[in-house]
Design an enzyme around this catalytic site. Structure first.
Site, PDB file in Angstrom:
ATOM      1  N   LYS A  81      31.085  32.934 -22.234  1.00 58.41           N
ATOM      2  CA  LYS A  81      29.551  33.273 -23.678  1.00 58.41           C
ATOM      3  C   LYS A  81      29.767  34.393 -23.765  1.00 58.41           C
ATOM      4  CE  LYS A  81      26.673  31.611 -26.854  1.00 58.41           C
ATOM      5  NZ  LYS A  81      27.165  32.229 -27.267  1.00 58.41           N
ATOM      6  N   LYS A 117      31.946  39.119 -22.801  1.00 57.57           N
ATOM      7  CA  LYS A 117      31.530  39.946 -23.558  1.00 57.57           C
ATOM      8  C   LYS A 117      32.876  40.558 -24.930  1.00 57.57           C
ATOM      9  CE  LYS A 117      27.443  41.575 -24.539  1.00 57.57           C
ATOM     10  NZ  LYS A 117      26.593  40.869 -24.681  1.00 57.57           N
TER      11      LYS A 117
HETATM   12  P1  NAD Z   1      20.015  46.540 -32.073  1.00 56.93           P
HETATM   13  O1  NAD Z   1      21.085  47.300 -32.380  1.00 56.93           O
HETATM   14  O2  NAD Z   1      19.114  45.643 -32.839  1.00 56.93           O
HETATM   15  O3  NAD Z   1      19.016  47.840 -31.316  1.00 56.93           O
HETATM   16  C1  NAD Z   1      19.175  48.937 -30.270  1.00 56.93           C
HETATM   17  C2  NAD Z   1      17.965  49.829 -30.452  1.00 56.93           C
HETATM   18  O4  NAD Z   1      18.924  50.308 -29.687  1.00 56.93           O
HETATM   19  C3  NAD Z   1      18.455  50.873 -31.700  1.00 56.93           C
HETATM   20  O5  NAD Z   1      16.416  51.276 -32.151  1.00 56.93           O
HETATM   21  C4  NAD Z   1      18.823  52.015 -31.829  1.00 56.93           C
HETATM   22  O6  NAD Z   1      18.568  53.119 -32.361  1.00 56.93           O
HETATM   23  C5  NAD Z   1      18.559  52.260 -30.004  1.00 56.93           C
HETATM   24  N1  NAD Z   1      18.939  52.827 -29.201  1.00 56.93           N
HETATM   25  C6  NAD Z   1      20.347  53.051 -29.556  1.00 56.93           C
HETATM   26  N2  NAD Z   1      20.538  54.109 -28.325  1.00 56.93           N
HETATM   27  C7  NAD Z   1      19.539  55.060 -27.542  1.00 56.93           C
HETATM   28  C8  NAD Z   1      19.106  55.983 -27.100  1.00 56.93           C
HETATM   29  N3  NAD Z   1      19.686  56.355 -26.227  1.00 56.93           N
HETATM   30  N4  NAD Z   1      17.528  55.765 -26.699  1.00 56.93           N
HETATM   31  C9  NAD Z   1      16.814  55.110 -27.484  1.00 56.93           C
HETATM   32  N5  NAD Z   1      16.826  53.954 -28.493  1.00 56.93           N
HETATM   33  C10 NAD Z   1      18.401  53.824 -28.711  1.00 56.93           C
HETATM   34  O7  NAD Z   1      20.529  45.808 -30.140  1.00 56.93           O
HETATM   35  P2  NAD Z   1      19.622  44.664 -29.668  1.00 56.93           P
HETATM   36  O8  NAD Z   1      20.914  43.257 -30.381  1.00 56.93           O
HETATM   37  O9  NAD Z   1      17.958  45.277 -30.283  1.00 56.93           O
HETATM   38  O10 NAD Z   1      20.271  44.929 -28.354  1.00 56.93           O
HETATM   39  C11 NAD Z   1      19.567  45.854 -27.541  1.00 56.93           C
HETATM   40  C12 NAD Z   1      20.048  45.999 -26.155  1.00 56.93           C
HETATM   41  O11 NAD Z   1      19.242  44.527 -25.535  1.00 56.93           O
HETATM   42  C13 NAD Z   1      21.734  45.939 -25.839  1.00 56.93           C
HETATM   43  O12 NAD Z   1      21.842  46.243 -24.696  1.00 56.93           O
HETATM   44  C14 NAD Z   1      22.241  44.586 -25.564  1.00 56.93           C
HETATM   45  O13 NAD Z   1      22.937  44.731 -24.742  1.00 56.93           O
HETATM   46  C15 NAD Z   1      20.925  43.428 -25.447  1.00 56.93           C
HETATM   47  N6  NAD Z   1      21.076  42.765 -25.564  1.00 56.93           N
HETATM   48  C16 NAD Z   1      20.283  42.049 -26.849  1.00 56.93           C
HETATM   49  C17 NAD Z   1      20.648  40.775 -27.196  1.00 56.93           C
HETATM   50  C18 NAD Z   1      20.386  39.937 -28.431  1.00 56.93           C
HETATM   51  O14 NAD Z   1      20.036  38.912 -28.364  1.00 56.93           O
HETATM   52  N7  NAD Z   1      20.227  40.943 -28.889  1.00 56.93           N
HETATM   53  C19 NAD Z   1      20.280  39.659 -25.723  1.00 56.93           C
HETATM   54  C20 NAD Z   1      20.749  40.484 -25.063  1.00 56.93           C
HETATM   55  C21 NAD Z   1      20.786  41.488 -24.422  1.00 56.93           C
END
Ligand code: NAD
Length: 467
Positions: A81, A117
Site C-alpha cells: 500500500k 509507493k
Molecule cells: P499537495 O500536492 O497537496 O501539496 C504540496 C504542497 O507543498 C503545495 O502547497 C506545494 O506548493 C508545496 N511545496 C512543494 N515544494 C515546496 C517547497 N520547496 N517549499 C515549500 N512548499 C513546497 O501534497 P500533499 O498531499 O499535501 O502532500 C504533502 C506532503 O505530505 C508530501 O511529502 C506527501 O508525501 C506527504 N503525505 C501526504 C499524504 C496525503 O494523504 N496526501 C499522506 C502522507 C504523507
C-alpha cells in the site's frame, strides 16, 4: 533522509532488538543470529522495483515519454500500500525510500498493509486535465499486473488527488472486467466509493499527533517522571508551549507546504480550542507569507482551494484582504516560531541549515523533511520531532476504512471516519511517547522504528520466512 539512511536506521534498530533478550526469548545462540541476519536482509531490501515510460500526446501534438515507477518494498504485514506522486523531482531512489517508510508506517500503526509507493516524473500544473487523465490511465495500463485490491493498493500523494484515483479505478475496471475493482485504489471521491473525510485525514492526523503529545500527554507528566538529559529537555520544551498557552500568549506556528496536508494542519491549529495558536507564516513552492500578528488562514485556504497555490503578489493579497510580507519559499523554516509543521517535500532541514532553525517542536507532515544529520542535531538540542511515520498516517488509516467499506458497500459517516482515525492515532501516540519518555529510549524516530520492526520481524518469524 535517503533510502540508505532509512536502511541504516533499520539495521541499527534490528541490532538493538537482537541484543534485547526479552524480545523473542525462545531463540538464542546461532539460530537467533541467523534469524536476525535474515530478517535484517529482508527488511533492508526491496521486493520489486518497476520502471516504465508513459507515452503522452500533448495538446500541442508533441509526443513525450515520461518515466513512471511503482516500488513494492515488503508485504509481510499485508497487501502492498502506498501513494502515487506526480512531481518533476520524482526519482527511483526517492520512491524506494517512500515505499520503505510505508512498510514501517503501516507496521507501526498495526494496519494490515505492507509498503509500496509510485511516482511519475511530471509537473502536474504544466499539463492540462486531458493530459493528466491520459497519464493516469496509462500508469494503470503499465502497472496493471502489479496492482489490485488484494495485492497492491495505491492512493493519492503529492500532485495527485481524488480525481486521479477516480480515473485510475475506472481504467483498472476496464482492464480487469468482472473482477473486484473498487478496493484497488483508495482516496477516491465519495461518489465513487471513497471515504468521507479522506482528503482531510492526513492533515488532521498530523495535528492530532502534536495535540496529543502536547496537550493530552505532556500536560499530565512531571519533569521528574522522565529520565534526565535530552528527554527532560524535550519535556521542558513542551511545557513551555503549555505555559505560554496558560498565560494567554499564543503559541507561534509556521506551516511549510499549503496543499492537502499543510492547509488542513494550518486550519486545525488556527481553529483549535484547546491550544491557542498564531500562525505567523505559511509557504508553498512559490512564496512564504509572513505576518507576525497572525495570518488570515481561512481566506488563504479559500484562495488555495480555488487556484491551487498561495497568492504571490501584493495585489492578489489585497484582493482577498490578507496582510502579509512576501518572501521566497525557502525562508519559511527560519521563522522565529515555537512549532514548525513541515508539510511540503523531503530534505528541508538538513546538515547545511540545521543551526539556523528556531522552532522547538517539529511535526513531519511530509515524508522525510528532516535529513539524518539534522534529525540527530535537533534531538541533541532537546527539540521535539514528531516523525513522519507517526504523524502523517491519518491518510492511510482512513484509506483502510475506505478499503473495508468498498468490500461491504457501506458508507461510514464522516464523524465515524474521523473518530476512528483520531482514536487510532491516539493509541499509536501513546505507544510511542510512553515508551520513549518513560523507558528513556534513544530517539522518537528510533522508538517508532523499534515498534514497527518488532511487528515485522515477528510476522516474518511466524510465517517461517527466516532461514
Ligand atoms: P499537495 O500536492 O497537496 O501539496 C504540496 C504542497 O507543498 C503545495 O502547497 C506545494 O506548493 C508545496 N511545496 C512543494 N515544494 C515546496 C517547497 N520547496 N517549499 C515549500 N512548499 C513546497 O501534497 P500533499 O498531499 O499535501 O502532500 C504533502 C506532503 O505530505 C508530501 O511529502 C506527501 O508525501 C506527504 N503525505 C501526504 C499524504 C496525503 O494523504 N496526501 C499522506 C502522507 C504523507
Amino acid at each position: 533522509m535517503t533510502v540508505k539512511d532509512t536502511q541504516m536506521l533499520i539495521k541499527d534498530m534490528m541490532k538493538r532488538l537482537y541484543e534485547d533478550d526479552s524480545f523473542l526469548p525462545e531463540e538464542s545462540g546461532d539460530a537467533r543470529e541467523r534469524f536476525f541476519q535474515s530478517g535484517t536482509e529482508i527488511l533492508t531490501t526491496t521486493d520489486k522495483v518497476i520502471k516504465s515510460y508513459i507515452r503522452v500526446s500533448r495538446d500541442n501534438r508533441e509526443i513525450e515519454r515520461i518515466p513512471a515507477y511503482r516500488v513494492q518494498h515488503n508485504n509481510i504485514a499485508g497487501f502492498y500500500k502506498g501513494g502515487i506522486r506526480f512531481n518533476e523531482h520524482v526519482n527511483e531512489e526517492e520512491v524506494e525510500n517512500l515505499a520503505v517508510l510505508m512498510t514501517l508506517k503501516n507496521a507501526l500503526h498495526d494496519l494490515p498493509y505492507g509498503g509500496a509507493k509510485g511516482g511519475v516524473v511530471v509537473s502536474p500544473n504544466q499539463y492540462s486535465t486531458r493530459e493528466l487523465n491520459m497519464i493516469s490511465k496509462k500508469y494503470v495500463q503499465r502497472f496493471a499486473p502489479d496492482i489490485g485490491p488484494t495485492h497492491d493498493i495505491p492512493a493519492p500523494d503529492m500532485g495527485t488527488n481524488e480525481e486521479t484515483m477516480d480515473w485510475m479505478v475506472g481504467e483498472f475496471k476496464t482492464i480487469h472486467p468482472g473482477k473486484n475493482y473498487m478496493g484497488a485504489f483508495t482516496g477516491k471521491s465519495v461518489a465513487n466509493g471513497g471515504a468521507r473525510g479522506r482528503r482531510e485525514a492526513t492533515g488532521r492526523g498530523v495535528y492530532h499527533s502534536y495535540l496529543w503529545l502536547t496537550d493530552s500527554w505532556a500536560s499530565t507528566v512531571k519533569e521528574e517522571e522522565v529520565p534526565e538529559g535530552v528527554h527532560r529537555q524535550q519535556l521542558r520544551s513542551l511545557h513551555r508551549l503549555l505555559e505560554k498557552n496558560k498565560s494567554g500568549e499564543p503559541i507561534k506556528a509556521a506551516v511549510q507546504g499549503f496543499g492537502n496536508v499543510g492547509s488542513v494542519a494550518a486550519h486545525m491549529a488556527d481553529s483549535c480550542s484547546r491550544l491557542n495558536h498564531r500562525i505567523t507564516a505559511v509557504s508553498d513552492h512559490q512564496v512564504t507569507l509572513v505576518n507576525e500578528s497572525g495570518l488570515n488562514i481561512e481566506r488563504l485556504i479559500e484562495y488555495q482551494e480555488k487556484y491551487r497555490e498561495l497568492p504571490v503578489s501584493e495585489e492578489l493579497l489585497d484582493r482577498i484582504g490578507v496582510k502579509a510580507d512576501i518572501l521566497p519559499p525557502e525562508e519559511l523554516v527560519y521563522q522565529k516560531v515555537d512549532v514548525l509543521f513541515l508539510a511540503a517535500v523531503e530534505d528541508q532541514i538538513t546538515a547545511d541549515n540545521k543551526e539556523l532553525i528556531h522552532a522547538d517542536v517539529f511535526v513531519e507532515g511530509a515524508n522525510a523533511p528532516i535529513d539524518k544529520e539534522a534529525d540527530r542535531y535537533l534531538h541533541e538540542q532537546g527539540k521535539v520531532v514528531i516523525p513522519d511515520v507517526l504523524a502523517n498516517a491519518g491518510g492511510v488509516m482512513v484509506s483502510y476504512i475506505e478499503w473495508k467499506q468498498d468490500r461491504v458497500t457501506y458508507l461510514y459517516s464522516e464523524d465515524e471516519v474521523l473518530k476512528d482515525m483520531t482514536d487510532h492515532m491516539s493509541e499509536s501516540c501513546e505507544k510511542v511517547f510512553d515508551s520513549y519518555f518513560r523507558e528513556g529510549l534513544s530517539g522518537i524516530r528510533n522508538t517508532c522504528y523499534m515498534h514497527a520492526l518488532k511487528r515485522l520481524f515477528t510476522l516474518l518469524y511466524r510465517h517461517g520466512k527466516l532461514f
